[in-house]
Scaffold this active site. Structure first.
Site, short mmCIF file in Angstrom:
data_model
loop_
_atom_site.label_atom_id
_atom_site.label_comp_id
_atom_site.label_asym_id
_atom_site.label_seq_id
_atom_site.Cartn_x
_atom_site.Cartn_y
_atom_site.Cartn_z
N LEU A 98 -2.37 4.39 -5.59
CA LEU A 98 -3.46 5.35 -5.75
C LEU A 98 -4.58 4.86 -6.66
CD1 LEU A 98 -1.63 8.81 -5.86
CD2 LEU A 98 -2.56 7.55 -3.90
N ASP A 129 4.03 3.17 2.15
CA ASP A 129 3.59 1.91 1.54
C ASP A 129 2.07 1.81 1.60
OD1 ASP A 129 4.09 -0.45 0.15
OD2 ASP A 129 4.11 -1.65 1.96
N HIS A 174 11.47 -4.53 -4.89
CA HIS A 174 10.93 -5.27 -3.75
C HIS A 174 11.75 -6.54 -3.60
CE1 HIS A 174 7.84 -6.88 -1.02
NE2 HIS A 174 7.96 -8.02 -1.68
#
Length: 429
Positions: free
Chosen positions: A68, A310, A184
Protein backbone atom coordinates in the site's frame (compact mmCIF):
# COMPACT_ATOMS: atom_id res chain seq x y z
CA UNK A 1 -24.73 8.46 15.91
CA UNK A 2 -25.75 4.92 14.99
CA UNK A 3 -27.12 4.23 11.53
CA UNK A 4 -30.51 2.70 10.85
CA UNK A 5 -30.68 -1.09 10.72
CA UNK A 6 -30.47 -2.52 7.20
CA UNK A 7 -32.20 -5.65 5.96
CA UNK A 8 -30.63 -7.17 2.85
CA UNK A 9 -33.46 -9.31 1.52
CA UNK A 10 -33.78 -11.93 -1.20
CA UNK A 11 -30.05 -12.71 -1.32
CA UNK A 12 -28.08 -15.89 -1.91
CA UNK A 13 -26.18 -16.27 1.36
CA UNK A 14 -22.78 -17.96 1.08
CA UNK A 15 -21.54 -19.40 4.37
CA UNK A 16 -17.88 -20.53 4.00
CA UNK A 17 -17.86 -22.21 7.43
CA UNK A 18 -20.95 -24.35 6.84
CA UNK A 19 -20.03 -24.74 3.16
CA UNK A 20 -23.53 -23.72 2.10
CA UNK A 21 -25.37 -21.50 -0.36
CA UNK A 22 -29.00 -20.69 0.43
CA UNK A 23 -31.58 -18.04 -0.35
CA UNK A 24 -32.31 -15.80 2.62
CA UNK A 25 -31.95 -12.37 4.19
CA UNK A 26 -29.50 -10.68 6.54
CA UNK A 27 -30.05 -7.92 9.08
CA UNK A 28 -27.31 -5.39 9.92
CA UNK A 29 -27.56 -3.43 13.16
CA UNK A 30 -24.91 -1.27 14.83
CA UNK A 31 -22.25 -2.49 12.40
CA UNK A 32 -22.82 -6.17 13.20
CA UNK A 33 -24.78 -9.04 11.72
CA UNK A 34 -27.87 -9.07 13.92
CA UNK A 35 -29.76 -11.91 12.25
CA UNK A 36 -29.83 -13.96 9.07
CA UNK A 37 -31.52 -16.90 7.47
CA UNK A 38 -34.26 -18.08 5.11
CA UNK A 39 -37.09 -17.10 7.47
CA UNK A 40 -35.98 -13.51 8.01
CA UNK A 41 -38.54 -11.74 5.84
CA UNK A 42 -39.66 -8.66 7.74
CA UNK A 43 -37.54 -5.63 8.53
CA UNK A 44 -37.83 -4.26 12.09
CA UNK A 45 -39.40 -0.86 12.65
CA UNK A 46 -37.24 1.96 11.33
CA UNK A 47 -35.00 -0.30 9.25
CA UNK A 48 -34.05 0.17 5.63
CA UNK A 49 -34.53 -2.67 3.15
CA UNK A 50 -32.28 -3.54 0.23
CA UNK A 51 -33.63 -6.06 -2.27
CA UNK A 52 -30.64 -8.13 -3.42
CA UNK A 53 -32.68 -9.70 -6.24
CA UNK A 54 -30.91 -13.02 -5.88
CA UNK A 55 -27.37 -11.66 -5.90
CA UNK A 56 -24.79 -13.35 -3.71
CA UNK A 57 -24.08 -11.95 -0.24
CA UNK A 58 -20.87 -13.24 1.35
CA UNK A 59 -18.23 -12.21 3.90
CA UNK A 60 -15.94 -9.52 2.55
CA UNK A 61 -12.56 -10.69 1.33
CA UNK A 62 -9.56 -10.60 3.69
CA UNK A 63 -6.41 -9.92 1.66
CA UNK A 64 -3.38 -10.95 3.68
CA UNK A 65 -0.71 -9.57 1.32
CA UNK A 66 -0.82 -6.20 -0.42
CA UNK A 67 1.62 -3.33 -0.93
CA UNK A 68 0.00 0.00 0.00
CA UNK A 69 2.94 2.34 -0.52
CA UNK A 70 3.06 4.26 2.73
CA UNK A 71 5.50 5.43 3.86
CA UNK A 72 7.82 6.36 1.01
CA UNK A 73 6.12 5.09 -2.15
CA UNK A 74 2.89 7.07 -2.25
CA UNK A 75 3.39 7.67 -5.98
CA UNK A 76 2.75 3.94 -6.55
CA UNK A 77 -0.09 3.53 -4.06
CA UNK A 78 -1.40 5.06 -0.87
CA UNK A 79 -3.54 3.67 1.90
CA UNK A 80 -6.42 5.81 0.63
CA UNK A 81 -6.19 4.72 -3.02
CA UNK A 82 -5.42 1.10 -2.14
CA UNK A 83 -8.41 0.91 0.17
CA UNK A 84 -10.67 2.35 -2.54
CA UNK A 85 -9.42 -0.33 -4.94
CA UNK A 86 -10.00 -2.97 -2.27
CA UNK A 87 -13.57 -1.84 -1.68
CA UNK A 88 -14.31 -1.94 -5.41
CA UNK A 89 -13.08 -5.54 -5.45
CA UNK A 90 -15.14 -6.69 -2.47
CA UNK A 91 -12.13 -6.70 -0.11
CA UNK A 92 -13.02 -5.44 3.37
CA UNK A 93 -9.74 -6.13 5.18
CA UNK A 94 -6.20 -5.61 3.88
CA UNK A 95 -2.84 -6.44 5.44
CA UNK A 96 -0.07 -4.26 4.03
CA UNK A 97 3.46 -5.58 3.59
CA UNK A 98 6.50 -3.89 5.20
CA UNK A 99 8.51 -3.18 2.01
CA UNK A 100 8.24 0.56 2.46
CA UNK A 101 10.78 3.33 2.94
CA UNK A 102 11.58 3.11 5.77
CA UNK A 103 10.61 -0.51 6.27
CA UNK A 104 7.97 -1.28 8.87
CA UNK A 105 10.45 -2.48 11.46
CA UNK A 106 9.75 -0.09 14.34
CA UNK A 107 6.71 0.14 16.66
CA UNK A 108 6.41 3.87 15.91
CA UNK A 109 5.90 3.13 12.21
CA UNK A 110 3.24 0.53 13.01
CA UNK A 111 1.45 3.06 15.20
CA UNK A 112 1.69 5.71 12.46
CA UNK A 113 0.18 3.38 9.84
CA UNK A 114 -2.68 2.35 12.12
CA UNK A 115 -3.56 6.01 12.68
CA UNK A 116 -3.10 6.79 8.99
CA UNK A 117 -5.43 3.96 8.02
CA UNK A 118 -8.02 5.10 10.53
CA UNK A 119 -7.98 8.56 8.96
CA UNK A 120 -7.84 7.73 5.24
CA UNK A 121 -8.96 4.14 4.54
CA UNK A 122 -12.50 3.05 3.73
CA UNK A 123 -11.78 -0.61 4.58
CA UNK A 124 -10.00 -2.26 7.51
CA UNK A 125 -6.23 -1.91 7.05
CA UNK A 126 -3.75 -3.80 9.22
CA UNK A 127 0.00 -3.99 8.94
CA UNK A 128 2.56 -6.74 8.81
CA UNK A 129 5.91 -5.91 10.38
CA UNK A 130 9.38 -6.88 9.21
CA UNK A 131 11.10 -9.98 10.58
CA UNK A 132 14.55 -8.42 10.19
CA UNK A 133 15.68 -4.83 10.44
CA UNK A 134 15.62 -3.03 7.12
CA UNK A 135 14.49 -6.31 5.51
CA UNK A 136 18.17 -7.20 5.23
CA UNK A 137 17.89 -10.72 6.67
CA UNK A 138 20.59 -10.13 9.26
CA UNK A 139 19.26 -8.76 12.56
CA UNK A 140 15.88 -9.54 14.08
CA UNK A 141 13.32 -6.86 14.84
CA UNK A 142 11.64 -6.51 18.24
CA UNK A 143 8.84 -8.98 17.53
CA UNK A 144 7.19 -8.59 20.94
CA UNK A 145 7.06 -4.78 20.80
CA UNK A 146 5.87 -4.75 17.19
CA UNK A 147 3.08 -7.21 17.99
CA UNK A 148 2.10 -5.12 20.99
CA UNK A 149 1.98 -2.04 18.73
CA UNK A 150 -0.53 -3.78 16.46
CA UNK A 151 1.36 -5.82 13.83
CA UNK A 152 -0.76 -8.84 12.85
CA UNK A 153 2.07 -10.94 11.36
CA UNK A 154 5.76 -10.78 10.49
CA UNK A 155 7.34 -11.00 7.05
CA UNK A 156 10.20 -9.62 5.01
CA UNK A 157 7.83 -9.32 2.06
CA UNK A 158 9.29 -10.62 -1.19
CA UNK A 159 12.71 -11.10 0.40
CA UNK A 160 13.87 -14.49 1.66
CA UNK A 161 15.86 -14.88 4.88
CA UNK A 162 18.68 -17.07 3.58
CA UNK A 163 20.53 -17.37 6.88
CA UNK A 164 19.02 -20.42 8.58
CA UNK A 165 20.28 -19.39 12.02
CA UNK A 166 18.62 -15.97 11.78
CA UNK A 167 15.37 -17.57 10.62
CA UNK A 168 15.50 -20.18 13.39
CA UNK A 169 15.95 -17.42 15.96
CA UNK A 170 13.00 -15.50 14.48
CA UNK A 171 10.78 -18.58 14.63
CA UNK A 172 11.77 -19.17 18.25
CA UNK A 173 10.98 -15.63 19.35
CA UNK A 174 7.74 -15.60 17.35
CA UNK A 175 6.64 -18.80 19.09
CA UNK A 176 7.11 -17.20 22.50
CA UNK A 177 4.84 -14.30 21.49
CA UNK A 178 2.29 -16.37 19.56
CA UNK A 179 3.19 -14.46 16.39
CA UNK A 180 2.74 -15.69 12.82
CA UNK A 181 5.81 -15.76 10.57
CA UNK A 182 5.03 -15.33 6.85
CA UNK A 183 7.93 -16.18 4.56
CA UNK A 184 8.73 -15.71 0.87
CA UNK A 185 10.36 -19.01 -0.10
CA UNK A 186 12.83 -18.47 -2.94
CA UNK A 187 16.58 -18.91 -2.61
CA UNK A 188 18.00 -15.68 -4.07
CA UNK A 189 21.28 -17.30 -5.05
CA UNK A 190 19.64 -20.13 -6.94
CA UNK A 191 17.09 -17.81 -8.53
CA UNK A 192 20.02 -15.61 -9.55
CA UNK A 193 19.23 -13.17 -12.34
CA UNK A 194 16.34 -15.26 -13.64
CA UNK A 195 13.24 -13.33 -14.63
CA UNK A 196 10.71 -16.09 -15.37
CA UNK A 197 10.08 -19.79 -14.85
CA UNK A 198 12.97 -22.01 -15.95
CA UNK A 199 12.29 -24.32 -18.84
CA UNK A 200 11.72 -24.56 -22.57
CA UNK A 201 9.55 -21.45 -22.80
CA UNK A 202 12.19 -19.26 -21.11
CA UNK A 203 14.80 -20.63 -23.51
CA UNK A 204 12.63 -19.82 -26.51
CA UNK A 205 12.21 -16.25 -25.27
CA UNK A 206 15.91 -15.93 -24.51
CA UNK A 207 15.22 -15.07 -20.86
CA UNK A 208 16.97 -16.30 -17.73
CA UNK A 209 14.97 -18.79 -15.67
CA UNK A 210 14.22 -19.16 -11.97
CA UNK A 211 13.94 -22.87 -11.17
CA UNK A 212 11.26 -24.45 -9.04
CA UNK A 213 14.04 -25.76 -6.80
CA UNK A 214 14.77 -22.20 -5.63
CA UNK A 215 11.36 -22.32 -3.98
CA UNK A 216 11.28 -25.90 -2.74
CA UNK A 217 14.73 -25.89 -1.12
CA UNK A 218 13.80 -22.96 1.12
CA UNK A 219 10.35 -24.38 1.85
CA UNK A 220 11.81 -27.75 2.86
CA UNK A 221 14.30 -26.00 5.14
CA UNK A 222 11.54 -23.92 6.71
CA UNK A 223 9.36 -26.98 7.36
CA UNK A 224 12.21 -28.61 9.26
CA UNK A 225 12.81 -25.46 11.33
CA UNK A 226 9.10 -25.28 12.14
CA UNK A 227 9.33 -28.88 13.35
CA UNK A 228 12.23 -27.85 15.61
CA UNK A 229 10.49 -24.82 17.09
CA UNK A 230 6.75 -25.45 16.90
CA UNK A 231 6.29 -21.87 15.75
CA UNK A 232 3.33 -20.76 13.63
CA UNK A 233 4.51 -20.51 10.04
CA UNK A 234 2.91 -19.50 6.74
CA UNK A 235 4.49 -19.90 3.29
CA UNK A 236 3.38 -16.74 1.52
CA UNK A 237 3.07 -17.91 -2.10
CA UNK A 238 3.77 -21.43 -3.33
CA UNK A 239 3.62 -22.11 -7.04
CA UNK A 240 4.36 -25.75 -7.89
CA UNK A 241 3.57 -29.40 -7.20
CA UNK A 242 6.81 -30.12 -5.33
CA UNK A 243 6.03 -27.32 -2.87
CA UNK A 244 2.52 -28.71 -2.45
CA UNK A 245 3.97 -32.07 -1.46
CA UNK A 246 6.21 -30.42 1.15
CA UNK A 247 3.18 -28.58 2.53
CA UNK A 248 1.17 -31.81 2.62
CA UNK A 249 3.89 -33.63 4.58
CA UNK A 250 4.19 -30.78 7.07
CA UNK A 251 0.45 -30.76 7.68
CA UNK A 252 0.30 -34.54 7.95
CA UNK A 253 2.94 -34.27 10.71
CA UNK A 254 0.64 -31.90 12.59
CA UNK A 255 2.95 -28.90 12.30
CA UNK A 256 1.52 -25.37 12.70
CA UNK A 257 2.15 -24.89 8.99
CA UNK A 258 -0.06 -23.09 6.46
CA UNK A 259 0.46 -21.85 2.94
CA UNK A 260 -1.05 -19.58 0.33
CA UNK A 261 -0.83 -18.67 -3.31
CA UNK A 262 -1.71 -15.56 -5.29
CA UNK A 263 -4.73 -14.99 -7.47
CA UNK A 264 -2.41 -14.21 -10.38
CA UNK A 265 -0.69 -17.61 -10.08
CA UNK A 266 -4.13 -19.24 -10.10
CA UNK A 267 -5.17 -17.24 -13.17
CA UNK A 268 -2.15 -17.26 -15.50
CA UNK A 269 0.76 -19.37 -16.64
CA UNK A 270 4.17 -18.67 -18.16
CA UNK A 271 2.86 -18.58 -21.73
CA UNK A 272 0.79 -15.49 -20.88
CA UNK A 273 4.07 -13.57 -20.95
CA UNK A 274 3.69 -13.83 -24.72
CA UNK A 275 5.67 -11.12 -26.47
CA UNK A 276 7.50 -9.99 -23.31
CA UNK A 277 4.48 -8.49 -21.51
CA UNK A 278 5.97 -7.03 -18.36
CA UNK A 279 2.65 -6.97 -16.45
CA UNK A 280 3.14 -10.74 -16.14
CA UNK A 281 6.56 -10.46 -14.54
CA UNK A 282 6.02 -11.64 -10.97
CA UNK A 283 8.04 -12.88 -8.00
CA UNK A 284 7.81 -15.85 -7.70
CA UNK A 285 7.36 -16.24 -11.46
CA UNK A 286 4.36 -17.70 -13.25
CA UNK A 287 4.79 -21.43 -13.78
CA UNK A 288 3.49 -23.90 -16.39
CA UNK A 289 -0.19 -24.64 -17.00
CA UNK A 290 0.22 -28.00 -15.28
CA UNK A 291 1.46 -26.27 -12.15
CA UNK A 292 -1.43 -23.77 -12.28
CA UNK A 293 -3.95 -26.59 -12.44
CA UNK A 294 -2.20 -28.33 -9.53
CA UNK A 295 -2.61 -25.14 -7.48
CA UNK A 296 -6.33 -25.00 -8.32
CA UNK A 297 -6.74 -28.63 -7.24
CA UNK A 298 -4.85 -28.00 -3.99
CA UNK A 299 -7.06 -25.00 -3.28
CA UNK A 300 -10.18 -27.11 -3.80
CA UNK A 301 -9.05 -29.85 -1.40
CA UNK A 302 -7.91 -27.37 1.27
CA UNK A 303 -4.18 -27.99 1.05
CA UNK A 304 -3.68 -24.34 0.09
CA UNK A 305 -5.11 -22.35 2.99
CA UNK A 306 -5.51 -18.88 1.53
CA UNK A 307 -5.47 -16.85 -1.67
CA UNK A 308 -3.89 -13.38 -1.64
CA UNK A 309 -3.89 -10.57 -4.18
CA UNK A 310 -0.12 -10.00 -3.85
CA UNK A 311 -1.09 -6.48 -4.94
CA UNK A 312 2.15 -4.82 -6.05
CA UNK A 313 1.65 -1.52 -7.90
CA UNK A 314 4.51 -0.35 -10.09
CA UNK A 315 4.85 3.01 -11.79
CA UNK A 316 5.06 3.31 -15.58
CA UNK A 317 8.83 3.67 -15.57
CA UNK A 318 9.27 0.34 -13.80
CA UNK A 319 7.12 -1.62 -16.25
CA UNK A 320 7.86 0.17 -19.54
CA UNK A 321 11.26 -1.46 -19.84
CA UNK A 322 12.71 -4.60 -21.44
CA UNK A 323 11.24 -7.64 -19.68
CA UNK A 324 14.48 -8.57 -17.92
CA UNK A 325 14.85 -5.08 -16.47
CA UNK A 326 11.21 -4.37 -15.54
CA UNK A 327 10.08 -4.40 -11.92
CA UNK A 328 8.37 -7.47 -10.48
CA UNK A 329 4.72 -7.29 -9.52
CA UNK A 330 1.17 -6.74 -10.70
CA UNK A 331 -2.07 -5.32 -9.39
CA UNK A 332 -4.46 -7.83 -7.88
CA UNK A 333 -6.69 -6.40 -5.20
CA UNK A 334 -9.48 -4.96 -7.37
CA UNK A 335 -9.71 -8.03 -9.63
CA UNK A 336 -9.21 -10.64 -6.90
CA UNK A 337 -12.83 -11.77 -6.60
CA UNK A 338 -13.67 -11.68 -10.31
CA UNK A 339 -10.52 -13.66 -11.09
CA UNK A 340 -11.33 -16.17 -8.37
CA UNK A 341 -14.78 -16.67 -9.86
CA UNK A 342 -13.08 -18.00 -12.99
CA UNK A 343 -12.19 -21.05 -10.91
CA UNK A 344 -15.81 -21.41 -9.86
CA UNK A 345 -17.13 -21.11 -13.41
CA UNK A 346 -14.51 -23.62 -14.59
CA UNK A 347 -15.77 -26.14 -12.03
CA UNK A 348 -12.62 -26.29 -9.90
CA UNK A 349 -14.43 -25.41 -6.67
CA UNK A 350 -17.64 -23.89 -5.32
CA UNK A 351 -18.32 -20.45 -3.89
CA UNK A 352 -18.10 -21.52 -0.21
CA UNK A 353 -14.59 -22.97 -0.70
CA UNK A 354 -13.46 -19.90 -2.61
CA UNK A 355 -14.63 -17.62 0.19
CA UNK A 356 -13.10 -19.86 2.82
CA UNK A 357 -9.71 -19.30 1.16
CA UNK A 358 -10.26 -15.60 0.47
CA UNK A 359 -12.04 -14.59 3.66
CA UNK A 360 -12.57 -17.06 6.50
CA UNK A 361 -9.19 -18.78 6.65
CA UNK A 362 -7.02 -15.64 6.36
CA UNK A 363 -9.05 -14.03 9.14
CA UNK A 364 -8.45 -17.12 11.30
CA UNK A 365 -4.70 -17.21 10.63
CA UNK A 366 -4.26 -13.51 11.35
CA UNK A 367 -6.54 -13.49 14.39
CA UNK A 368 -8.83 -10.89 12.84
CA UNK A 369 -12.61 -10.55 13.07
CA UNK A 370 -14.72 -11.18 9.99
CA UNK A 371 -14.80 -13.87 7.35
CA UNK A 372 -18.03 -15.38 8.66
CA UNK A 373 -21.77 -15.03 8.12
CA UNK A 374 -22.75 -15.38 11.78
CA UNK A 375 -24.72 -13.37 14.31
CA UNK A 376 -22.50 -10.96 16.19
CA UNK A 377 -19.80 -10.89 13.50
CA UNK A 378 -18.80 -7.56 11.88
CA UNK A 379 -21.03 -6.69 8.93
CA UNK A 380 -18.07 -6.70 6.52
CA UNK A 381 -19.83 -8.01 3.44
CA UNK A 382 -19.79 -8.10 -0.35
CA UNK A 383 -22.86 -8.23 -2.59
CA UNK A 384 -22.09 -9.40 -6.11
CA UNK A 385 -23.48 -11.08 -9.20
CA UNK A 386 -21.22 -14.05 -10.02
CA UNK A 387 -22.52 -14.29 -13.59
CA UNK A 388 -22.46 -10.72 -14.88
CA UNK A 389 -19.88 -10.34 -17.68
CA UNK A 390 -17.67 -7.29 -18.06
CA UNK A 391 -14.43 -6.21 -19.69
CA UNK A 392 -11.72 -4.59 -17.58
CA UNK A 393 -10.38 -1.22 -18.66
CA UNK A 394 -7.27 -0.39 -16.64
CA UNK A 395 -8.11 3.31 -16.85
CA UNK A 396 -11.08 2.71 -14.54
CA UNK A 397 -9.01 1.07 -11.78
CA UNK A 398 -8.93 2.88 -8.42
CA UNK A 399 -5.28 2.03 -7.87
CA UNK A 400 -2.79 4.79 -8.64
CA UNK A 401 -0.79 2.36 -10.78
CA UNK A 402 -2.23 0.47 -13.76
CA UNK A 403 0.02 -2.58 -14.11
CA UNK A 404 -2.79 -5.13 -14.26
CA UNK A 405 -2.42 -8.39 -16.20
CA UNK A 406 -6.21 -8.33 -16.63
CA UNK A 407 -6.30 -5.28 -18.92
CA UNK A 408 -9.01 -5.87 -21.57
CA UNK A 409 -9.72 -9.30 -20.05
CA UNK A 410 -13.27 -10.66 -20.18
CA UNK A 411 -14.37 -11.30 -16.60
CA UNK A 412 -17.52 -12.82 -15.18
CA UNK A 413 -18.69 -11.63 -11.78
CA UNK A 414 -19.15 -8.02 -10.71
CA UNK A 415 -19.18 -6.47 -7.24
CA UNK A 416 -22.27 -4.33 -6.70
CA UNK A 417 -21.83 -3.23 -3.10
CA UNK A 418 -19.25 -3.57 -0.35
CA UNK A 419 -20.04 -3.01 3.34
CA UNK A 420 -17.59 -2.38 6.19
CA UNK A 421 -19.15 -2.44 9.65
CA UNK A 422 -22.52 -2.18 7.92
CA UNK A 423 -21.61 0.99 6.05
CA UNK A 424 -21.55 1.05 2.25
CA UNK A 425 -18.00 1.85 1.14
CA UNK A 426 -18.45 0.96 -2.53
CA UNK A 427 -21.50 0.85 -4.79
CA UNK A 428 -21.48 0.06 -8.49
CA UNK A 429 -23.30 2.79 -10.36
Amino acid sequence: MTSRPLLIANATLVDPVAGSEARGSLLIKDGLIADLGPNLNTAPDGAETLDARGKVLAPGLVDARAFLGEPGSEHRESIASGSQAAAAGGVTTVVCTPETNPAIDDPAIVDYLIRRARDTAVVNVHTAAAITKGLRGEEMTEIGLLKQAGAVCFTDGAKTISNARVFLRALTYARDYGALIVHHTEDPNLAGNGVMNSGEYASRLGLGGRPIEAETIVLERDARLVRMTGSRYHAAIITNRDSLEIARRAKDQGLPFSCGTSINHLSFNETDIGDYRTYFKLAPPLRSEEERLALAEALADGLIDIVVSDHNPQDVEQKRQPFAEAGDGALGIETMLSAGLRLVHAGHLGLPKLFRAMSTRPAELLGLPGGRLEKGQPADLVLFDPDEPWVLDKKTLRSKSKNTPFDEARLQGRVFRTFVAGKTVYEYA
